[in-house]
Design a protein around this motif. Structure first.
Motif, short mmCIF file in Angstrom:
data_model
loop_
_atom_site.label_atom_id
_atom_site.label_comp_id
_atom_site.label_asym_id
_atom_site.label_seq_id
_atom_site.Cartn_x
_atom_site.Cartn_y
_atom_site.Cartn_z
N GLN A 248 35.82 -29.64 -16.22
CA GLN A 248 36.57 -28.33 -15.90
C GLN A 248 35.13 -27.60 -16.04
O GLN A 248 34.53 -27.36 -17.26
N ALA A 249 35.22 -26.30 -15.29
CA ALA A 249 33.97 -25.32 -15.20
C ALA A 249 34.75 -23.83 -15.85
O ALA A 249 36.04 -23.66 -15.54
N PHE A 250 33.91 -23.07 -16.53
CA PHE A 250 34.36 -21.82 -16.89
C PHE A 250 33.21 -20.73 -16.58
O PHE A 250 32.07 -21.09 -16.47
N PRO A 251 33.59 -19.41 -16.22
CA PRO A 251 32.57 -18.49 -15.83
C PRO A 251 31.44 -18.37 -16.88
O PRO A 251 30.34 -18.22 -16.61
N THR A 252 31.98 -18.04 -18.21
CA THR A 252 31.17 -18.03 -19.28
C THR A 252 31.55 -18.77 -20.47
O THR A 252 32.77 -19.33 -20.59
N ILE A 253 30.87 -19.07 -21.27
CA ILE A 253 31.27 -19.79 -22.73
C ILE A 253 32.48 -19.10 -23.63
O ILE A 253 33.18 -19.68 -24.21
N ARG A 254 32.36 -17.76 -23.28
CA ARG A 254 33.25 -17.14 -24.02
C ARG A 254 34.81 -17.42 -23.48
O ARG A 254 35.88 -17.02 -24.06
N ASP A 255 34.86 -17.78 -22.09
CA ASP A 255 36.10 -17.98 -21.42
C ASP A 255 36.68 -19.43 -21.71
O ASP A 255 37.85 -19.72 -21.25
N VAL A 256 36.07 -20.30 -22.40
CA VAL A 256 36.46 -21.69 -22.79
C VAL A 256 37.69 -21.29 -23.78
O VAL A 256 37.59 -20.67 -24.76
N ASP A 257 38.70 -22.01 -23.58
CA ASP A 257 40.09 -21.80 -24.17
C ASP A 257 40.03 -22.47 -25.53
O ASP A 257 41.06 -22.58 -26.09
#
Length: 892
Positions: A248-257
């Protein structure tokens, strides 16, 4: 102008530090500009902590309080604060109450208590106070403030306590002691080990810069983590994807849930700082920066690298890299391959540290090819933060690691390296290969202080620290194969069992070259030897108490299979405490037939390593034998030296630098004065400028004197023309004067020769004892015999003080000319103990007084009844680059 740029601000007191939980923080002196920071900090502190600090309710700081606490003179009044990010989390201060006494106090934010901040602040305050001539701290503590009482009592100082008016008054001398330094080292090891453990054992990893495109670094890192079987949560960070390689990919590390423990960074160098800020906001514990474009590319890159490390540490994160290969942890519970190498080694007991990423790939390939199991692997690249010192601290307490391998391309802090390595080697074998020894070359991107000492110094450092030094990666793996699978030898006696005369001779030559003793005649069984023949001989060898190690050579015969011989060899060696090495069918690993299966694959302890040549097998055995001998003497004591006045010597040096601020060479009177503080006495010599002065001086001494030229260009001449001995009367002296002035061509100007008259001493062997303050290694002591030949050959031994009894003994005995001291060709043996005492005293002086940048006992005559110091040279100069290994913990 900022506060830290203002005159008087002690920037040298700033330090990045590791806290008890392994996170990092920044420690620095307070400034007037920290007023708002202090007020915000104080608002977060609980009422109870405020009460403990001020002994009364103190809910807020007045503007007068803030001014008083933030405006200090950095000498008699000093405050140090600890910050994480943009917040202050602790403060400690001292205030001088008498010329050599100061009161000390601390305040730690409640959320950060228990992380060791009080202990760190005390160490740094004590170091700063000592530099200002303060020798004692006093503190007042409420009886129920047990945490603060513990900070003082567990610091390693001798603490006195009194109870007055409901308050405990604590006072203690802050001069470093063996106990306080030992406490500091233990805390340093635990905190630095914890900081590496946080990197090695993440529950979640994000690859920042992950890519769908094959052949890219971001794609390779993600696949290696996935294919290596990482057991935690894995995330890809890519602004244009929802999924990469099934992750799974996210735009930035801040967006990881969810939380992220470790970030593996593969973005362009100019974007790394933004990534660090994102990781700090996310609460990431550590970074592996694979990206290049830092110190290895020039000044701009160096500035970018300093910014990267400073920012990461300020937010509590350690950094592996930049420009690195990454790290591996083979623990099946983690199975972490955060590297650019797809090769995941078997689980084993060997840990490996290197610096170069390109070399790391080759090393991992060799490790896998040889079947050497690893516990963990780190390639640190530019090692801007995490270094070999940090990894050794971790492996010291890592139960999964039994052997440590180091490939070193540079030493950032050699003195700490030596200290940490010696502690580790006392518990586990450490095999080290140092590149650039002859050239002192270091890779681009590595910041080191360039030593002025010869290459032999680093080799001596390895020996002193108990490291097993090797010259090639092949030799490193040869030794690792033995140490990982076999016990250490208990002595130098070797038995050879072989079915080849030619290979037996190679083994015998190698044993002789390495100083191993062959017990009895080698058991050469002949080419037709059967497995039963091997079994009979091996049974006798393993039962022989004289035998400490066994070398088995098996070349393929016509009638006996390898499986049969392997079976009898494994049976004979099983349960033995004698190490066995083999050259078994010229195999270059642990052959399947001699392998004891490990729990997680690979070869377990008890497996018998094989080498392609008996020479390599014996060479590895010799290295292990030398290390085993070092282990037996590693606990050698540092002697207590009577009649040493350290405080008097320090006062002398301080006064000398007031007279000569730029430094100077000491004259004979000052040299003797300084040496007398360490109970080193020099036989007086008297300068003379004419034959008449020489005659008068010799008469005053009662004759039986020498006349000596001390000018540098004529000292220690090969023809000995610089000294005229056995001068009994006036005629002898005038003849000596005439001959020497004519020889040196100074009859019209004898002052050029710098003649001295000195009393004759009993005959002996001349030796030299030196100590220098090196910008890289700190104080280094050397020893050798006097003479042009030994100078030309570089026949010197080196050690870093403090010297143990074993260190001094080895220094005397390891120079090639040492037989001259022990009765060479019928001469009387000299008093070796007197040399060792001088080595200890010179080492102690050099350790205590870093402004003594050079001390030479350049002519010491040692006879059967003692040693006489005849000539010295000493230079004192300001310490422009302080030593890197101090009594206060800091990251360097």
């Amino acid at each position: 102008m900022t506060a830290v740029e203002q005159p008087g601000y002690p920037g040298e007191l700033e330090a990045d530090v590791v806290l008890r939980d392994g996170s990092t923080a920044h420690l620095r002196p307070i400034t007037a500009e920290d007023a708002e920071l202090l007020v915000a900090f104080y608002a977060r502190v609980s009422e109870q902590s405020k009460y403990y600090r001020f002994f009364a309710p103190y809910p807020e700081l007045s503007s007068r309080d803030v001014a008083r606490f933030t405006q200090v003179d950095y000498r008699g009044r000093l405050a140090l604060i600890v910050t994480v990010g943009d917040e202050m989390i602790g403060v400690g201060r001292y205030e001088r109450t008498a010329p050599t006494v100061a009161e000390v106090a601390f305040l730690i934010e409640d959320a950060h208590q228990g992380r060791g901040l009080g202990q760190l602040l005390l160490e740094h305050l004590a170091q700063a106070a000592r530099e200002q001539g303060i020798g004692k701290f006093i503190a007042e503590v409420l009886p129920d403030n047990r945490k603060m009482i513990t900070v003082f009592t567990e610091a390693g100082y001798k603490v006195a306590r009194e109870f007055e008016d409901g308050v405990i008054v604590v006072e203690f001398d802050i001069a470093p002691t063996d106990t306080s330094f030992g406490v500091m080292q233990s805390r340093e090891q635990r905190s630095e080990a914890k900081s590496i453990e946080r990197l090695m054992t993440p529950a979640s990893v994000a690859v920042i810069g992950a890519s769908r495109r094959e052949g890219t670094i971001g794609n390779a890192l993600l696949r290696d983590l996935r294919d290596g079987g990482f057991t935690g949560e894995l995330y890809a960070i890519n602004a244009g994807a929802d999924e990469i390689e099934g992750v799974q990919a996210f735009p930035t590390i801040r967006d990881v849930d969810s939380s992220v423990d470790l970030a593996v960074v593969a973005v362009p160098a100019e974007s790394v700082i933004d990534v660090v800020l994102d990781c700090a906001a996310k609460g990431v514990r550590g970074l592996v920066v694979v990206s290049s474009g830092f110190a290895e590319v020039g000044e701009e890159g160096r500035r970018r690298q300093r910014r990267l490390v400073g920012l990461a540490r300020s937010y509590g994160m350690r950094v592996i890299g930049p420009n690195c290969l990454g790290l591996i942890n083979t623990d099946p519970a983690i199975s972490l391959n955060a590297t650019l190498s797809p090769l995941m080694p078997d689980r084993g007991r060997v840990a490996f540290f290197c610096q170069s990423g390109a070399l790391g790939v080759a090393i991992l390939a060799d490790v896998v090819a040889r079947g050497i199991g690893l516990s963990s692997f780190v390639s640190a690249g530019n090692r801007a933060d995490v270094s070999g010192n940090d990894l050794m601290q971790y492996w010291y307490s890592d139960e999964a690691t039994e052997v440590v391998l180091l490939y070193l391309e540079s030493l950032g802090n050699p003195r700490k390296f030596s200290r940490v390595a010696r502690r580790l080697a006392g518990r586990k074998p450490v095999v080290a290969l140092r590149s650039g020894r002859a050239t002192q070359g270091v890779p681009l991107g590595h910041t080191v202080r360039r030593s002025q000492l010869p290459p032999a110094t680093s080799e001596a450092l390895f020996r002193q620290s108990g490291l097993i030094g090797v010259d090639t990666t092949g030799e490193m793996f040869d030794v690792a194969q033995l140490l990982a699978h076999q016990p250490l030898p208990r002595g130098r006696n070797v038995a050879i069992v072989s079915n080849s005369d030619a290979l037996t001779l190679l083994a015998m030559d190698a044993a002789a070259m390495h100083g191993l003793e062959i017990i009895g005649d080698p058991m050469t069984l002949g080419g037709n030897a059967s497995a039963d023949d091997f079994a009979a001989v091996l049974g006798n060898v393993f039962a022989d108490d004289r035998v400490h190690s066994v070398v088995v050579i098996f070349a393929p015969p016509l009638h006996t299979t390898g499986e049969e011989v392997a079976r009898v060899l494994a049976t004979a060696a099983a349960g033995s405490d004698k190490p066995v090495v083999s050259s078994f069918l010229a195999s270059r690993s642990v052959p399947e037939m001699l392998r004891v299966p490990g729990e997680h694959g690979g070869a377990a302890r008890g497996s018998i390593p094989s080498y392609s040549s008996p020479q390599y097998a014996v060479g590895a055995l010799a290295k292990a034998t030398g290390y085993a001998e070092w282990r037996l003497r590693a606990d050698s004591d540092i002697p207590d030296l009577p009649n040493i006045d350290t405080s008097g010597a320090e006062a002398f040096v301080a006064d000398y630098l007031k007279r000569y601020p730029q430094g100077a060479d000491l004259d004979p009177d000052d040299r003797q004065h300084l040496l007398s503080f360490y109970d080193i006495n020099v036989l007086p010599s008297y300068p003379v400028l004419s034959a008449d002065e020489a005659v008068a001086c010799a008469a005053d001494l009662g004759w039986e004197v020498i006349l000596k030229a001390t000018a540098e260009q004529w000292r220690m001449r090969p023809d000995l023309a610089d000294i005229w001995r056995h001068i009994h009367d006036e005629d002898d002296m005038r003849e000596a004067w005439r001959e020497m002035t004519e020889t040196f061509g100074v009859a019209s100007d004898p002052g050029r020769a710098q003649f001295v008259v000195q009393k004759m001493v009993p005959p002996g062997v001349p030796v030299v004892i030196d100590a220098v303050e090196d910008v890289s290694y700190g104080p280094v002591v050397s020893f050798g015999l006097s003479g042009v030949a030994t100078d030309l050959l570089g026949d010197r031994s080196y050690r870093m003080p403090p010297l143990t009894l074993a260190d001094a003994a080895e220094m005397v005995r390891e120079v090639r000319a040492a037989p001259m001291l022990f009765g060479y060709r019928g001469t009387d043996p000299v008093d070796i103990a007197s040399i060792e005492v001088l080595l200890h005293r010179v080492g102690r002086l050099a350790l205590d007084l870093e402004e003594v940048v050079r001390i030479e006992l350049r002519s010491v005559l040692v006879g059967p009844d003692g040693a006489t110091v005849l000539d010295t040279a000493i230079r004192i100069a300001p310490n422009e680059k302080p030593r890197q290994d101090t009594p206060a913990r800091r990251l360097t």
